[in-house]
Design an enzyme around this catalytic site. Structure first.
Site, PDB file in Angstrom:
ATOM      1  CB  ILE C 469      42.890  53.359  39.282  1.00 43.50           C
ATOM      2  CG1 ILE C 469      42.673  51.853  39.149  1.00 43.50           C
ATOM      3  CG2 ILE C 469      44.304  53.701  38.893  1.00 43.50           C
ATOM      4  CD1 ILE C 469      42.865  51.359  37.726  1.00 43.50           C
ATOM      5  N   GLY C 472      40.635  49.760  45.113  1.00 41.94           N
ATOM      6  CA  GLY C 472      40.804  49.500  46.536  1.00 41.94           C
ATOM      7  C   GLY C 472      42.169  48.922  46.841  1.00 41.94           C
ATOM      8  CB  THR C 514      46.343  41.454  44.503  1.00 42.41           C
ATOM      9  OG1 THR C 514      45.373  42.476  44.689  1.00 42.41           O
ATOM     10  CG2 THR C 514      46.261  40.466  45.649  1.00 42.41           C
ATOM     11  CB  VAL C 698      39.223  41.096  41.992  1.00 47.10           C
ATOM     12  CG1 VAL C 698      37.770  41.535  41.957  1.00 47.10           C
ATOM     13  CG2 VAL C 698      39.373  39.942  42.951  1.00 47.10           C
ATOM     14  CD  GLU C 700      43.111  44.481  33.626  1.00 43.92           C
ATOM     15  OE1 GLU C 700      43.389  44.933  32.512  1.00 43.92           O
ATOM     16  OE2 GLU C 700      43.974  44.025  34.407  1.00 43.92           O
TER      17      GLU C 700
END
Lengths: 327, 206, 738
Positions: C469, C472, C514, C698, C700
């Site tokens: 979104i 990345g 991730t 990373v 939020e």
């Protein structure tokens, strides 16, 4: 948008004639300059003309001319061009600043000075298809019972909109005139007389009647030694209307005011001349005390709504700031 | 002309069952418009005049396209749907977000706020027109290097506004870049990167 | 696997996004860019009343409009939307309608203008029912009932109500306190406002439904659609290659996906359903608003002894997500009790928006701690340091915790000790201030899947269900694959977002990509490496354990001169496929969190109410940083969203008509370029043993601390505490005038 027919016209006369013809035929028609604002009104179903008369195809209405110190600005001159014009920037800084505060770079590239003066209010009730408010022919001004944080504190009722234009207060402070073409010919009136209070007519913001089009703005030669500033208080720093704006043009010598123009935006349905404050300042030494007092006088009689009393102090402080910058 | 009551023919259960079986078609109006005289009246009363199309020659990225457009179609719509140039995005269709920014006669503007029929004779530059064959515009290279796009939806507009800034002022200050891009929203909040990319592109071109 | 960043080939570097080229050239095809032959355009008609029975719908005039091909409404399209209402049954069209904006019909026509024209021709008779807009009013016994069970939104599991959590003994904790403080903080509904408006394209081919969705989770969307349409999973395909943001409100399938599918079925043509920007503000969901009442017991030195939180969250007309408030997570709290009541009102639905349960309650709790520090005469830095999280829920250790370093390094970078002063100390109308707050987000691995194909020329395909979104994620997965495989990034092609082709992904939400899909990519890489090594072993006449693959070259570990190009090895087999489904273990007796400390310097113009952020430092503990370039962008972006929430954003609903009055970017005051300060990012890098290559999350964390940081800086500048968001110019001017 409801379907319509766009007509490119080649002259002011053609536009005026078309407007008259459609009015006689009881068909809805409107003129459009830059188009950004008018298209949005159409997308929001605030206006739904059957005919759109495109003025952009009229040659010779896009100019900035200096004549014996006075400026004549064609109705279709882009706001970006006014903002960036070296002579306007040098001699009419207040106007160049005001033009540069409008909306966003993209709008300033498309938007015209006439369009900026003729634009409809940005009141969120007025612009919403979900509300048929007083100004749109309904029964009620929803601001009265609704959220009024951005609405008028002066000169309002029964509608409480504020005039959204940045150039209007600056031009009124400069003593500008506006030239209008219509079925009866051309007329030039002080810009100050162009705007309408809702107590006079709550469905229109200016005196244009069917068939009339703005053709030119005339700014008289600024008096030597006069200083003009446009200050705008806003929530976002880009693409936002004034919470309060103040245009000040002060003629002074050795710190003593010979003439002052103080016009506010964002506080009233029209660019609001603080006539009493201007009178007070004449002949006075301009310092913090007199500037402060002028601000207070300017806001005398303010009638805040439920949510916008904060505008009073902001306006007073902004007038003080604007005046002191002129010394 | 009796109009059958649409909801009555199918029970809720049979309706849902029929989805898998492909028998849904008759539950709602599908093909076969009911063309009556009333229809013509509706057209003019409720949906306005000017339903016909007008031929327009649009000069986009140096190429001339001849299209038939309704007057109410915006430039953004026509670029995307008629010319297949979908690099220009529509984020709000209200002239408030900048995703649709293109350059018209050297000025960056919101293409959602211009009618296609007003574009006769204009020179329009879109994101697709920046690269020269395989060679990207320095702005595009800088956006890649400086992570200009997050979701990428505002990216075309940011780049076009950056291009407009550099066309007028090849060596802008950071403040000038920010102001020049201030009509372009980025909800991912990637503003630092977009400004850095424009400044980097400016420093590369002499 | 490498344990420290020095040994990584690509992890930890600044790597441009693998699809940046497509995005900067306009070639990236977002859902709205797609055109299918014979495609129709659809629009949604929404209720103009907040609570009403639909007595009748007459679509006859709309049907007659030339170009209209299908019209659906509750009378002929009763499709349940399971994920749209988790506590009581919600359909794509509901009767009664429960908020202004509740969909009542959808029209498909040959072009979008005709579809819009048709909406105006649909006649609806509403029988109004009393409505309620305020969450506290909704809890009263005589309030109009929005669901059959009343307005306290009771469901199962995480959707129970009230949400309760406690440990220790708060009464005892309060007894141990030297001082007890109580106060209330209020936050508002904020729309996700992602740049890409909602759009969905549906087509049926011989009983198989394909939906081109603008979604964060193709796998979840497929599951939802299959369930609610009664179709086998194999007959549903969801595709999303590029999407323009979502921040939590495009996960799973949504009602407009279903409407597009129903219209496509009815018209027997593909249908593209498009939202206007107003539809997007009203018809989807935003961040839940809250009223948080805290009671906090502290020692004179600032140590927290007990915290009680009593709160109400306004979920709107339907319950889609938890409604929880978790801002207390970043502190050591020995005795804790939380009761949160998610409540239904006849307003726009609230659900997930970036770190859903955090920024609201971090604003509440961190503002309150800052206030308590002031009352105790303490420097806030010392208050936050003293109470920072060291154990979770009073007892669990964290898998990694570098919060202290975040605070110390961040404070040093901004010059906290030199710049901090007593609140309101600056003379003159422009006031300087400095503030800070703590934030973060949960981290935990979960279910993921990946397929890797090695082509005979040594290039690789990585197939993952992620959609990207804007975080990345595609690039991150490719980087993980490159690192795990030992193949250069430019030889890897990532295929994403197509349920017919890519395996399961939890969807880009909860910062889970991730942590969930990453391990699967690593495992799939290991799977295919084993196959490569077996092949190479026979070719190089040695054992598989002796073989290594790095940089696309296969070689013998202790005799690197003995090597083959990967293509040479694979050519023998033709194509190799590695696959994995993983659900890594996570220790029950530990907690996983990312941590952050944010610092801001502000200048408040008390005459205009304008606040300028003159410096912003964000220090983050996210374990190993896999892609330094995109990770930094995430931090910067989250801060900007926090700025919007702090200063200007709220969905304003007219109290008399229950209608939203600012459903557009300009009136909703979404931050522009000129609101964004330069955000300085500090990563306190470390290695979390349960993260992919030691990385946590990373996406939020960056928004969680931002709002409170700014609010605390404004307090330091003006001496005025803001307990209600947003801190608009009118609020600031009023406060400083008092």
């Amino acid at each position: 948008m409801k379907s319509f027919e766009n007509i490119d016209v080649k002259s002011v006369k053609e536009a005026v004639n078309l407007l008259q013809k459609f009015q006689q035929q009881k068909k809805t028609a409107a003129v459009v300059g830059g188009g950004s604002e008018y298209l949005q009104l159409m997308k929001d179903h605030v206006v739904e003309p059957d005919y759109l008369i495109n003025l952009k195809t009229i040659p010779g209405l896009d100019y900035i001319k200096e004549e014996r110190g006075a400026f004549r600005i064609g109705a279709l001159t882009k706001l970006a061009d006014i903002e960036m014009h070296p002579t306007i920037h040098e001699k009419l800084l207040i106007l160049s600043s005001a033009a540069g505060e409008a909306a966003s770079p993209q709008i300033r590239n498309a938007g015209t000075i006439a369009g900026n003066l003729c634009q409809r209010p940005f009141c969120w009730y007025f612009r919403s298809a979900n509300f048929t408010c007083l100004r749109k022919g309904g029964q009620v001004c929803y601001t009265v019972t609704g959220d009024s944080r951005f609405h008028a504190i002066l000169g309002a009722g029964p509608s409480y909109i504020v005039h959204p234009s940045d150039t209007a207060p600056a031009l009124v402070a400069l003593g500008a005139q506006i030239k209008i073409a219509g079925p009866a010919g051309e007329k030039t009136i002080p810009l100050e007389k162009f705007f309408l209070l809702p107590s006079v007519d709550y469905k229109r913001e200016n005196i244009l009647t069917a068939g009339e089009i703005v053709t030119e703005i005339i700014v008289p030669a600024p008096k030597s030694g006069s200083k003009g500033f446009y200050h705008k208080v806003r929530e976002r720093l880009a693409w936002d209307h004034a919470i309060v704006a103040v245009a000040t043009v002060v003629e002074s010598s050795a710190g003593v005011v010979s003439n002052a123009h103080v016009v506010m935006g964002g506080v009233a349905p029209i660019p609001w001349r603080a006539a009493k404050a201007e009178e007070f300042l004449r002949g006075k030494k301009l310092d913090e005390a007199s500037a402060r007092q002028a601000g207070e006088i300017a806001l005398e009689g303010a009638k805040p709504l439920k949510d916008n009393s904060y505008k009073v102090k902001i306006a007073q402080d902004l007038i003080q700031r604007g005046l002191l910058a002129s010394v | 002309m009796g109009e059958e009551k649409k909801g009555a023919r199918f029970s809720r259960r049979s309706f849902l069952k029929s989805i898998g079986g492909g028998a849904l078609g008759t539950a709602v109006v599908s093909t076969g418009l009911i063309k009556t005289d009333d229809a013509a009246a509706y057209v003019s009363e409720t949906v306005g005049v000017g339903r016909g199309k007008t031929a327009v020659a649009l000069k986009v990225n140096g190429k001339t396209y001849r299209v038939q457009v309704e007057h109410r179609q915006t430039l953004a719509e026509v670029l995307r749907d008629e010319l297949g140039l979908t690099g220009t995005k529509i984020g709000c269709d209200r002239g408030e977000c900048g995703a649709c920014t293109v350059i018209i006669d050297g000025r960056n503007m919101y293409s959602c706020s211009q009618l296609a029929v007003w574009m006769q004779g204009k020179d329009i530059l879109t994101i697709e027109g920046l690269a020269k064959g395989d060679k990207l515009d320095p702005l595009q290279e800088a956006f890649i290097e400086h992570d200009g796009p997050q979701c990428g939806f505002c990216t075309s507009g940011q780049i076009m506004s950056g291009k407009a800034v550099l066309m007028k002022n090849p060596k802008p200050t950071e403040a000038q870049v920010r102001r020049g891009l201030s009509g372009n929203l980025c909800r991912c909040g990637n503003y630092n990167r977009e400004v850095a990319a424009v400044l980097a592109a400016a420093s590369k071109t002499s | 696997m490498a344990e420290s960043s020095k040994e990584f080939s690509i992890v930890g570097k600044k790597t441009p996004r693998i699809d940046a080229y497509e995005r900067v050239t306009g070639q990236a095809q977002y859902t709205g860019d797609l055109q299918l032959p014979g495609m129709l355009y659809a629009r949604v008609l929404r209720s103009s009343v907040p609570h009403a029975k639909i007595a009748s719908i007459d679509t006859s005039k709309a049907e007659k409009l030339p170009g209209v091909k299908a019209i659906i409404h509750h009378g002929n399209a009763q499709v349940p939307w399971s994920s749209g209402g988790l506590t009581h049954r919600r359909y794509i069209f509901n009767n009664p309608v429960r908020y202004v904006g509740d969909p009542v019909a959808a029209v498909a026509a040959t072009d979008r203008h005709i579809a819009e024209d048709a909406l105006k021709l649909i006649e609806i008779n509403y029988e109004k029912i009393p409505h309620v807009l305020d969450a506290n009013e909704a809890l009263k016994p005589d309030a109009p009932k929005i669901t059959p069970n009343g307005n306290l939104s009771v469901g199962k599991g995480p959707f129970s109500a009230p949400i309760e959590e406690s440990w220790g003994d708060v009464e005892q904790g309060f007894k141990e306190a030297d001082k007890i403080f109580e106060d209330t903080f209020i936050t508002k509904h904020v729309n996700n406002a992602q740049m890409e408006r909602r759009v969905s394209i549906a087509r049926w081919d011989a009983g198989k439904l394909t939906v081109y969705a603008s979604t964060q989770g193709v796998s979840n969307a497929r599951t939802d659609i299959a369930k609610d349409f009664g179709l086998p999973l194999s007959k549903v395909r969801v595709i999303c290659k590029y999407m323009g943001g979502g921040f939590g409100n495009k996960n799973q399938a949504q009602d407009y996906d279903y409407m597009a599918a129903m219209l496509a079925k009815a018209a027997d043509q593909p249908v593209k359903l498009e939202f206007t920007r107003e539809d997007d503000f009203i018809g989807m969901h935003g961040r839940w608003s809250s009223e948080q009442h805290y009671k906090v017991g502290v020692k004179n030195d600032g140590t927290i002894t007990a915290v009680m939180l009593d709160a109400v969250t306004n979920m709107g007309a339907y319950r889609k997500q938890s409604g929880n408030l978790s801002g207390t997570d970043f502190y050591n709290i020995p005795n804790f009790k939380k009761v949160v009541k998610p409540v239904h009102t006849n307003t726009v639905v609230a659900a997930n928006y970036r770190a859903p349960a955090y920024p609201q309650s971090v604003f509440g709790f961190a503002s309150f701690l800052d206030q308590i520090a002031f009352e105790l005469g303490l420097n806030p830095l010392d208050m936050f340091l003293r109470n920072r999280a060291q154990k979770s829920k009073g007892k669990l250790a964290y898998t990694s915790n570098y919060l202290e370093q975040c605070i110390v390094e961040g404070a040093k970078r901004i010059g906290w000790r030199e710049k901090w002063h007593k609140p309101g100390a600056t003379a003159g109308p422009k006031k300087h201030g400095i503030g800070m707050a703590l934030g973060g987000y949960p981290f935990r691995p979960g279910l993921g899947a990946a397929t890797i194909r090695i082509n005979s020329d040594g290039t690789a395909h990585v197939l993952v269900g992620v959609t990207d979104i804007g975080t990345g994620a595609k690039s991150t997965m490719a980087i993980i694959a490159s690192e795990a495989l030992g193949i250069p990034l430019n030889q890897i092609q990532l295929t994403n977002g197509d349920t017919d082709v890519t395996p399961y992904s939890v969807g880009e939400s909860g910062s889970r990509t991730t942590a969930f899909t990453g391990p699967a990519v690593v495992a799939a890489a290991e799977d295919v490496r084993k196959q490569i090594f077996n092949l190479a072993a026979s070719q190089l006449k040695t054992k598989a354990e002796e073989i290594e693959l790095r940089n696309g070259e296969v070689f013998v570990k202790n005799d690197p001169a003995q090597k083959r190009a990967l293509s040479q090895v694979v050519a023998q087999a033709g194509e190799l496929i590695g696959r994995a489904t993983t659900n890594p273990n996570f220790p029950k007796e530990m907690d996983g969190k990312c941590f952050s400390a944010h610092f801001a310097e502000v200048e408040v113009d008390t005459w205009t109410g304008h606040v300028q952020i003159t410096r912003y430092v964000a220090a983050h503990d996210s374990g190993t940083i896999l892609n330094r370039l995109t990770a930094e962008s995430q931090i910067k972006g989250g801060v900007v969203q926090g700025i919007g929430m702090a200063f200007s954003e709220e969905l304003i609903i007219d109290k008399v008509t229950a209608t939203p009055i600012n459903p557009n970017y300009r009136d909703a005051k979404v931050p522009t370029h000129l609101e964004a300060p330069e955000v300085e990012v500090i990563f306190i890098e470390n290695y979390d043993p349960y993260g992919v290559f030691g990385g946590k999350v990373v996406g939020e964390p960056p928004i969680t601390a931002a709002v409170a940081t700014i609010a605390n800086a404004i307090f330091n500048a003006t001496g005025k505490r803001f307990k209600e968001l947003p801190m608009t110019p009118d609020k600031i001017v009023r406060a400083v005038q008092v």
